[in-house]
Scaffold this motif. Structure first.
Motif: not given
Length: 583
Positions: A154-159, A164-168, A175-184
């Motif tokens: 979970a810590e790695r998924a959050q990082q 991804m969210d900071a990369d323009i 980004v949405e996919k990375a956010r869902q993965q972090a939540q899961m």
């Protein structure tokens, strides 16, 4: 740190189980060793009792006539009582062996099986609890590791999401996919946390119950089992002593019986029994007359000497006079005649005439008593058959009365035969009692004999008289003639002097007649010095019986010798010195 402590506790608990297992196994082996000890003691008691019984049986009197003779003496009866008490004493040792087997060995064998089963059950429960807590610990550790992994993921998924969210340059979809993965991952970590927490709580409860309830209960059961084992050993040891203590009163009675038997011995009574058993009934011999060798005259006959030796006529030097006696054969061989041999071997005539008067009287009386007992038995049997016949007469369906008659006839004939035998032995008994002197005469003669024995006659030549001596083995020899005959055996010149010896014997003065006798039985005089007689033959008595069972008789001027007194009926002349009539 908690994990290390838990592992240490588990190891210590395991070590304790190993120690307890070794100790309880040693306790069982000790019980088995004690049971073996008691078993060997029981075998020793059994073997000891067997040896004691065999010893008692070995020395029990044999079933023969000798047993009746021995039963007369108090020391023999005491010894028999001791053997019987010893046999009972052996029985008590058998009781000890039986009680040891039934009360200790059998009980310990059964208890050992129960002990092994109980021990096995307790250690099985302990291992089962140990395995369960170890399984619970492993399950809790598995949940803990899963929670740790999920947290890291979970810590790695959050990082990654934050990167991804900071990369323009990254699309909104990535980004949405990375956010869902972090939540899961956070949700999975949260679920793992909940599982870990639940299992941890459960393990702590089980561990607490394991260390504070289950294991202490198992240890308590093992402790109770061990205390019961030790208590059972103590009970068995007490029983081991009680088994011996229980037989002590009976053993004491056996020993008291032996002591009482020993105290019942009566030496004087036993010595009187010996006197009664071997009392002959013969009268003591009369006085020995003084023989004066200083005068040139023939020696007078000694009425009390068996030899009735006389002073021989003067013979040339180097010649010795010999006498022939009933107990001496040729060549100086000393043997017993058939009469004495019958007395020793126990055989003889039916009327026991080969025995001395007193012994003959006892034998005849015993035979009469035995016959009377047989008569009484036959009469009792006859009475029983008579009653049976009466029952058959009254109740014919029970049997034929005539079937009893042959047996009644046979019994009647047996009774008549036995009564005839009784009359015959009573006649012989009366004959013996008439021959035996009365008690007053015997006492008077015995007193006179003792008085005369106290008077000493000084005679320097008394050693040279021809008097028969009794050797320790019961045979007879001659004091003076033995020396002469030994010289004759070694000197050829003396050996060839037999005719001169016969001349000396023939030159003896003829003894006077002191009575007559009648032969009751035929007698064959095989030994030298004896004479053969026929039944009913009349002879002259020239020398009375002096207590040795022999009477000297004469048939004519040339034939004389000794015959058994019990074979003849003697009629002594009334004017003869010390004359008695034997009937």
């Amino acid at each position: 740190m908690d994990k290390v402590e838990t592992l240490l506790k588990e190891q210590q608990l395991k070590d304790q189980f190993d120690n307890l297992e070794k100790h309880t196994q040693w306790g069982i082996e000790f019980v088995e060793k004690y049971a073996k000890f008691v078993k060997e003691r029981s075998e020793i008691e059994t073997n000891y009792a067997k040896q004691i019984r065999n010893l008692s049986k070995k020395y029990q009197p044999k079933k023969n006539s000798r047993e009746e003779e021995e039963s007369k003496y108090s020391f023999c009866r005491a010894f028999l009582t001791t053997l019987n008490e010893l046999n009972d004493y052996a029985g008590q040792h058998e009781v000890i062996a039986e009680n040891l087997t039934s009360q200790i060995i059998v009980e310990l064998s059964r208890y050992l099986q129960e002990l092994k089963t109980e021990r096995k059950s307790h250690f099985h429960d302990g291992r089962k609890a140990q395995q369960y807590i170890e399984s619970s610990w492993k399950q809790m550790e598995s949940c803990k590791r899963k929670f740790e992994r999920d947290c890291k993921e979970a810590e790695r998924a959050q990082q990654y999401f934050e990167k991804m969210d900071a990369d323009i340059n990254v699309t909104k979809a990535d980004v949405e996919k990375a956010r869902q993965q972090a939540q899961m991952r956070h949700q999975m970590a949260s679920d793992s946390k909940n599982d870990y927490s639940s299992y941890l709580q459960k393990f702590n409860q089980e561990q607490n119950e394991h260390y504070y309830t289950i294991i202490p209960n198992i240890f308590q059961k093992l402790q109770d089992m061990e205390e019961k084992r030790i208590e059972r050993i103590g009970v068995c040891m007490k029983t081991f002593a009680d088994v011996d203590r229980q037989v002590l009163p009976i053993v004491g009675k056996c020993l008291d019986g032996m002591t009482t038997a020993a105290e019942s011995i009566e030496p004087k009574t036993d010595s009187k029994q010996v006197v009664e058993s071997y009392k002959s009934g013969f009268e003591p011999p009369g006085d020995v007359e003084f023989e004066d060798y200083g005068q040139a005259m023939k020696r007078t006959a000694s009425e009390t000497s068996l030899s009735n030796s006389r002073e021989s006529k003067e013979k040339p030097a180097g010649k010795s006079k010999g006498k022939l006696w009933p107990f001496i054969k040729n060549k100086n061989k000393i043997t017993l005649n058939s009469h004495v041999r019958n007395l020793i071997e126990g055989s003889g005539p039916e009327d026991f005439s080969h025995l001395p008067p007193e012994q003959r009287r006892k034998k005849l009386q015993g035979k009469i008593d035995e016959l009377n007992k047989d008569i009484q038995k036959e009469m009792d049997q006859r009475d029983a058959l008579t009653k049976m016949k009466d029952v058959y007469i009254k109740n014919p369906q029970m049997g034929d009365p005539a079937s009893v008659d042959p047996r009644l006839t046979e019994i009647g004939q047996n009774i008549e035969k036995l009564r005839f035998e009784v009359q015959k032995f009573e006649g012989w008994l009366a004959e013996v009692e008439e021959r035996m002197p009365s008690k007053s005469d015997t006492h008077r003669r015995s007193g006179l004999y003792e008085t005369q024995n106290n008077t000493t006659v000084s005679n320097s030549c008394a050693q040279d008289r021809e008097r028969p001596l009794s050797s320790p083995d019961g045979s007879y020899t001659e004091e003076q003639n033995s020396e002469t005959q030994v010289k004759a055996n070694t000197d050829p010149n003396l050996t060839s002097s037999t005719p001169e010896f016969d001349d000396e014997f023939d030159d003896e003065e003829t003894l006077p007649t002191i009575g007559t006798c009648k032969a009751l039985y035929p007698f064959e005089g095989h030994n030298e010095g004896t004479i053969s007689v026929a039944e009913g033959e009349l002879l002259y008595v020239i020398e009375d019986d002096k207590g040795d069972g022999w009477t000297r008789v004469r048939r004519n001027e040339d034939e004389e010798g000794y015959v058994p007194t019990s074979y003849i009926e003697v009629f002594l002349e009334t004017n003869a010195k010390g004359a008695m009539t034997y009937i």
